[in-house]
Scaffold this motif. Structure first.
Motif, PDB file in Angstrom:
ATOM      1  N   SER A   1     -77.397 -59.159 -34.219  1.00  0.00           N
ATOM      2  CA  SER A   1     -76.890 -60.339 -33.416  1.00  0.00           C
ATOM      3  C   SER A   1     -75.408 -60.611 -33.286  1.00  0.00           C
ATOM      4  N   TYR A   2     -74.503 -60.803 -32.462  1.00  0.00           N
ATOM      5  CA  TYR A   2     -73.508 -61.215 -32.214  1.00  0.00           C
ATOM      6  C   TYR A   2     -72.624 -62.612 -32.734  1.00  0.00           C
ATOM      7  N   GLN A   3     -71.632 -62.488 -32.617  1.00  0.00           N
ATOM      8  CA  GLN A   3     -70.942 -64.177 -33.246  1.00  0.00           C
ATOM      9  C   GLN A   3     -69.833 -63.916 -32.162  1.00  0.00           C
ATOM     10  N   LEU A   4     -69.206 -64.484 -32.151  1.00  0.00           N
ATOM     11  CA  LEU A   4     -67.879 -64.940 -31.218  1.00  0.00           C
ATOM     12  C   LEU A   4     -66.644 -65.673 -31.983  1.00  0.00           C
TER      13      LEU A   4
ATOM     14  N   GLN B   1     -66.262 -70.241 -34.776  1.00  0.00           N
ATOM     15  CA  GLN B   1     -67.218 -69.438 -33.866  1.00  0.00           C
ATOM     16  C   GLN B   1     -67.596 -69.963 -33.118  1.00  0.00           C
ATOM     17  N   LEU B   2     -67.622 -69.247 -31.845  1.00  0.00           N
ATOM     18  CA  LEU B   2     -67.825 -70.520 -30.382  1.00  0.00           C
ATOM     19  C   LEU B   2     -69.044 -69.653 -29.944  1.00  0.00           C
ATOM     20  N   SER B   3     -69.628 -69.151 -30.068  1.00  0.00           N
ATOM     21  CA  SER B   3     -70.843 -69.059 -30.070  1.00  0.00           C
ATOM     22  C   SER B   3     -71.376 -67.205 -30.735  1.00  0.00           C
TER      23      SER B   3
ATOM     24  N   ALA C   1     -81.296 -55.354 -26.022  1.00  0.00           N
ATOM     25  CA  ALA C   1     -81.287 -54.798 -25.815  1.00  0.00           C
ATOM     26  C   ALA C   1     -80.402 -53.363 -25.604  1.00  0.00           C
ATOM     27  N   LEU C   2     -80.464 -52.869 -24.766  1.00  0.00           N
ATOM     28  CA  LEU C   2     -79.171 -52.116 -24.530  1.00  0.00           C
ATOM     29  C   LEU C   2     -77.912 -52.365 -23.933  1.00  0.00           C
ATOM     30  N   GLN C   3     -77.772 -52.996 -23.008  1.00  0.00           N
ATOM     31  CA  GLN C   3     -76.696 -53.668 -22.430  1.00  0.00           C
ATOM     32  C   GLN C   3     -77.134 -55.349 -23.185  1.00  0.00           C
ATOM     33  N   THR C   4     -76.005 -56.331 -23.448  1.00  0.00           N
ATOM     34  CA  THR C   4     -75.938 -57.368 -23.912  1.00  0.00           C
ATOM     35  C   THR C   4     -74.783 -58.287 -23.054  1.00  0.00           C
ATOM     36  N   GLN C   5     -75.451 -59.160 -21.891  1.00  0.00           N
ATOM     37  CA  GLN C   5     -74.315 -60.076 -21.352  1.00  0.00           C
ATOM     38  C   GLN C   5     -73.657 -61.497 -22.896  1.00  0.00           C
ATOM     39  N   ILE C   6     -72.073 -61.526 -22.698  1.00  0.00           N
ATOM     40  CA  ILE C   6     -71.721 -62.456 -23.327  1.00  0.00           C
ATOM     41  C   ILE C   6     -70.974 -63.032 -21.979  1.00  0.00           C
ATOM     42  N   ASN C   7     -71.214 -65.205 -22.332  1.00  0.00           N
ATOM     43  CA  ASN C   7     -70.691 -65.550 -20.621  1.00  0.00           C
ATOM     44  C   ASN C   7     -69.983 -66.079 -21.473  1.00  0.00           C
TER      45      ASN C   7
END
Length: 162
Positions: free
Chosen positions: A109-112, A119-121, A127-133
């Motif tokens: 998982s990711y944490q922004l 922590q914002l999101s 998947a191989l590519q994950t988009q973060i808005n």
């Protein structure tokens, strides 16, 4: 009169010398304080490591506070993650892409975070590519931590949003 004064001075010097040779308690504490309650007050110290040994004909005694000091090791095997992560484009404007090579369904998982550590999101890497808005975020510097299922940080990225 002079004899009486000299006796007083000698007595005072003797008391001062004796007081200089007297020993007081010695303590190097890491912390301590006073605790009070309905039953009274007590002073306490934490981390007292100084003690003295007194030996006599019938045995010896150690005065002070001693804590047991044990060293033991615990062996464990930790699985290595044989993947590589990249984040692009950096600087970013709208969307940030996390790309994982050799993705094998690891539970990542990711944490922004912003620069103050808020922590914002967060989200799952699925998947191989994950988009973060990042459209709604102001232009600034951000950090992305990618963590595994044990919440152990795997990799961090410093991201600049224009």
């Amino acid at each position: 009169m002079i004899k009486k004064k000299s006796k007083s001075i000698l007595f005072l010097i003797a008391v001062m010398l004796w007081a200089g040779l007297a020993q007081a308690q010695e303590s190097a504490n890491t912390s301590g304080g006073d605790a009070s309650g309905s039953g009274g007050t007590v002073a306490y110290s934490i981390g007292q490591v100084i003690y003295t040994n007194n030996t006599g004909s019938s045995g010896s005694i150690a005065q002070g506070v001693q804590h047991a000091y044990e060293i033991f090791t615990v062996d464990f095997m930790e699985a290595e993650l044989n993947i590589s992560l990249t984040a692009f484009p950096n600087p970013s404007t709208d969307n940030l892409t996390l790309q994982i090579s050799d993705y094998n369904n690891e539970n990542l998982s990711y944490q922004l975070f912003d620069m103050q550590g808020k922590q914002l999101s967060n989200g799952q890497v699925t998947a191989l590519q994950t988009q973060i808005n990042m459209k709604s975020l102001p232009a600034a510097t951000y950090f992305i931590n990618v963590v595994n299922q044990k919440n152990k940080k795997f990799q961090s990225f410093k991201i600049i949003k224009n």
